[in-house]
Design an enzyme around this catalytic site. Structure first.
Site, mmCIF file in Angstrom:
data_model
loop_
_atom_site.group_PDB
_atom_site.id
_atom_site.type_symbol
_atom_site.label_atom_id
_atom_site.label_comp_id
_atom_site.label_asym_id
_atom_site.label_seq_id
_atom_site.Cartn_x
_atom_site.Cartn_y
_atom_site.Cartn_z
ATOM 1 N N GLY A 89 35.347 38.904 42.064
ATOM 2 C CA GLY A 89 34.830 37.429 42.134
ATOM 3 C C GLY A 89 34.460 36.951 43.371
ATOM 4 C CG MET A 90 36.713 34.866 45.340
ATOM 5 S SD MET A 90 38.113 34.036 46.135
ATOM 6 C CE MET A 90 37.299 33.478 47.685
ATOM 7 C CG ASP A 201 42.682 37.702 38.820
ATOM 8 O OD1 ASP A 201 42.598 37.632 37.505
ATOM 9 O OD2 ASP A 201 41.588 38.334 39.401
#
Length: 871
Positions: A89-90, A201
């Site tokens: 995601g990053m 996460d």
């Protein structure tokens, strides 16, 4: 909204929506952005950059353009890029080669568009926090810096492994081996917490397993969404104000899903560890990705924050044909795997997944300790530590010692019992001389005290109304102890009578109604022989049989038995006695349960007036009548009076019996049902949820009252059209009822309701299976011509109709119509529902096989349906 807050909102939505398949994103984005077009454009652009970095149509935003302009790097600083490992995601992760020292590393570069000052600050804080950690099960962080384009990167240990679930499945690890591996992961996360880092996460792809010296070795990777928890680092990270939700939805804690959550703490990782353990044990997550992706954004957040997932053992029972393959990968068959998961492992997992974090384990270390306790047959902290449970664990650890001690205790107990019976015999035969009368009286008092101890203190200790320690194992022990009762006490009828009555009462409190029945029936026969058929004791014993039939939902038999008892009382017995009042009350309750409201009303009103007069408003028997009358008034539409009576019954039972008594739960259930009838569905569900929590804590999840409350809440969900929630409760109710109580009418009722719910969900194959199971159970209990069987024929007929089994459906529906036409009462089957089903059957059959006169049959049943509506 400030720039920082705006960025947090965009980042938050990106993290959540990137998991949604591209084809399903448009409505999800619309719902999530709530009409904010600017926000929508920014999120869409970031998603486009994430999904298609080489596409030419990803939009005009600066974020997307930057993504397109960025080529894959050949070198970053002193690191030579070897290959791309993946994208998160990053950022993107690469395998790189470092020359000094010479080693392969994993290099993570932040995504274009995410490199704001806030994100860079976050990475800097993250790097410092990660550098503090030194644990063999955590991938080490070596270095950090910035690319030529100013994009932050950090370098960490390259882990060549596969996700933990995939590894365990490929290797066919059994449950203990999986738990041992999971315990190591918990210890690693505990180490991170002690160093001031929350992972946030945790999921299988972030826990990789490789083999070291032939043994599996886990490594936790990608603390890329970690948040430092000490004040110094907090000041340099991205704040989570206004709800920056970070993580993967299937493993996301409720507080992460809350858009207002500002205080994510270590217990969020405990929740995610619980979700990971759930998947290791069952092959499925608590809420599957498919389930979550079918929901809208807001509904997904609500489910994560409010809805409890099924227990692992329950989830396994819903996996159908997949269950065999899942069990095989765990070196077990489905039945064995369910047995392994039930109880302790269910408790451990569900404690991790508590919505209220204060009810979870305090830390991953505490979770690891409980897993270790399970593996060494120690009592686990997640489970209420009853005396019976602790004893069972002790026995398992110390089997040889316990066998020897058990033989000694059994010898002593038999000696005491023999002494007690001898004293009773001495009392029964006392025609002694004057000088031995005092000795006989002493013997009588001693015998009474001993008998009371054996019956009330030993056997009665299993009564849940007296202690919160009663559980299924106690029931099993009582059943085992009673197997040879008749043989052992064959020549002691008075003692056998007391033992039978006590055992029956205890088994009823343990919701073992089927097993209690023979004891109550034998007590009636013994009482007839000892004191006569019309003695008050015998009549009370017969009334107890009636009450137990009511608990089994065998209402037709209860009506017959009660009418017979009333006839005896009127012709030979004491007439208007306490027994008569109880019998009439049972008759009214049975009429109420079978829908014979006109007959129930005068009886219930009369008995309540008599009890108020003779016993007072707060006597338990009076409160039972108030409870029953509330149910009647609600059934006939007098809901305001029903509400008044339901509140009186509930408040009275709280005062007299306490909040933990099963009868109190029953009144709370009726109160919720009345509110439901008034259209106050949400209030009803809130009350039912409270009752379920209380009953679970007090009686256990498998008690009949807890299961009854689950069925009741399912009805409330049904009225709101929340069929998925109703299905969840009914699945639990049916599975628990069948596993613990066997093939009872309560079990059949749960399956019937489940079939109806699946039908509303258009899940017709599953609906037919559940209707079939309900019919199979009910037909083994009820007489074939009984009114209640009409309903089960109707259900099975509908299930077969919806799966195009027209001939079989016709047999069931015509049988339902025949029963309804022949009996005075119809149970809970509505004739109009049967007529509608027959019309539908013949209409569909006529379309499938034209010209076979099915259309004419449809017309005839349609006429009957119209006539019944006019009546």
């Amino acid at each position: 909204m400030s720039d920082k807050t705006r960025f947090q909102r965009v980042s938050d939505l990106f993290e959540l929506l990137r998991e949604v398949p591209a084809a399903d994103r448009v409505p999800a984005i619309e719902e999530a952005c709530g009409g904010d077009e600017g926000l929508k454009r920014e999120v869409e652009a970031l998603l486009a950059a994430h999904d298609a970095p080489n596409a030419l149509d990803s939009g005009p935003s600066a974020v997307a353009a930057a993504a397109l302009a960025e080529a894959e790097p050949d070198r970053v600083g002193r690191y030579l890029i070897v290959s791309k490992l993946g994208e998160g995601g990053m950022g993107s992760v690469y395998e790189a080669r470092q020359s000094d020292p010479d080693r392969s590393v994993a290099l993570k570069i932040i995504k274009p568009g995410m490199d704001s000052a806030q994100v860079i600050a976050r990475f800097e804080a993250e790097r410092q926090a990660l550098a503090r950690m030194d644990h063999r099960a955590i991938a080490r962080v070596y270095d950090a810096g910035a690319t030529d384009r100013g994009r932050p990167y950090f370098v960490m240990e390259l882990v060549r492994g596969e996700p933990i679930v995939a590894y365990c499945d490929r290797m066919g690890l059994d449950t203990p081996a999986r738990l041992a591996l999971f315990g190591e992961v918990c210890r690693a996360i505990q180490h991170a917490h002690q160093k001031g880092v929350i992972h946030r996460d945790i999921k299988p792809s972030n826990v990789l397993v490789s083999e070291v010296d032939g043994a599996p070795s886990p490594k936790v990777i990608d603390f890329g969404v970690a948040k430092a928890i000490d004040a110094e680092l907090l000041g340099r990270t991205l704040y989570t104000e206004h709800g920056q939700a970070i993580g993967t939805p299937a493993y996301m804690s409720p507080e992460q899903a809350s858009m207002g959550a500002e205080d994510i703490d270590t217990r969020s990782d405990v929740y995610s560890l619980g979700a990971l353990l759930y998947e290791l044990l069952t092959g499925a997550t608590p809420f599957t990705d498919l389930e979550l992706r079918e929901l809208g954004f807001a509904e997904m957040m609500r489910v994560l924050q409010e809805q409890d997932p099924p227990r692992p053992s329950t989830r396994l029972s819903t996996l159908g044909e997949d269950a065999a393959a899942i069990a095989e990968r765990r070196a077990a068959d489905p039945a064995l795997l369910r047995a392994l998961l039930a109880r302790d492992l269910d408790w451990i997992v569900m404690r991790c997944l508590e919505k209220e974090r204060q009810r979870r384990y305090d830390s991953p270390g505490a979770l690891a300790d409980d897993v270790a306790r399970y593996l060494s047959d120690q009592p686990v902290q997640a489970r209420p530590a009853s005396a019976g449970y602790r004893a069972r664990k002790f026995v398992k650890r110390n089997r040889t010692t316990v066998i020897a001690a058990g033989l000694l205790i059994a010898t002593l107990l038999l000696g005491v019992l023999g002494t007690g019976l001898g004293l009773i015999e001495a009392v029964e035969q006392r025609s002694l001389a004057e000088d031995s009368a005092r000795e006989a009286m002493d013997n009588a008092e001693t015998a009474e005290a001993l008998t009371a101890f054996l019956l009330d203190d030993v056997i009665g200790a299993a009564d849940p109304a007296r202690t919160a320690d009663a559980e299924l194992t106690v029931r099993e022990a009582v059943l085992s102890a009673s197997e040879n009762l008749g043989e052992n006490l064959a020549d002691r009828p008075r003692v056998e009578l007391r033992v039978r009555q006590t055992l029956g009462r205890v088994l009823r409190q343990l919701s073992a109604y089927n097993e209690a029945g023979p004891h109550f029936e034998r007590a009636v026969e013994l009482s007839k022989d000892l004191v006569g058929p019309v003695h008050e004791d015998t009549l009370l014993a017969r009334q107890t049989v009636v009450s137990n039939l009511m608990s089994q939902n065998r209402f037709a038999e209860a009506v017959d038995a009660t009418l017979d008892l009333i006839d005896t009382l009127e012709s030979e017995g004491p007439g208007e006695s306490d027994v008569m009042v109880r019998a009439k009350s049972s008759l009214g309750e049975a009429y109420l349960a079978t829908g014979r409201y006109d007959e129930a009303a005068p009886i219930l009103e009369e008995t309540l007036s008599a009890k108020r007069r003779d016993l007072g408003d707060k006597d338990p028997s009076t409160l039972a009548s108030i409870h029953n009358l509330a149910g009647l008034q609600g059934s006939i539409g007098n809901r305001e009076r029903a509400l008044e009576l339901a509140r009186e019954a509930y408040n009275g039972r709280v005062e007299v019996l306490g909040v933990g008594d099963p009868r109190t739960f029953g009144s709370l259930n009726v109160l919720a049902w009345v509110l439901n009838g008034l259209g106050r569905h949400e209030e009803s569900i809130e009350i039912q949820s409270e009752a379920i929590n209380r009953a679970t804590d007090r009686l256990g999840p498998d008690h009949a009252k807890t299961i009854e409350l689950l069925r009741a809440r399912a009805s409330s969900y049904w009225n709101l059209g929340r069929f998925d929630d109703a299905e969840r409760d009914l699945q639990l109710a049916a599975e628990r009822s069948e596993r613990v109580h066997g093939e009872t009418l309560n079990t059949a009722s749960a399956y019937f309701m489940l079939g109806s719910t699946n039908r509303e969900q258009q899940r017709f194959d599953l609906s037919a299976q559940h209707f079939d199971r309900a019919f199979e159970i009910a037909s083994g209990i009820l007489p074939p011509d009984s009114a209640d069987m009409a309903n089960y024929h109707l259900g099975r007929g509908l299930g077969r109709l919806n799966t195009n089994q027209f001939e079989d459906s016709e047999i069931d529906l015509l049988r339902a119509a025949e029963i309804i036409d022949r009996v005075d009462e119809s149970g809970i089957a509505d004739p109009r529902e049967v007529f509608k089903a027959l019309v539908r059957l013949y209409e569909l059959w006529d379309r499938a096989v034209p010209g076979a006169a099915h259309g004419e049959k449809a017309d005839r049943w349609r006429e009957l349906l119209e006539l019944s509506r006019r009546e």
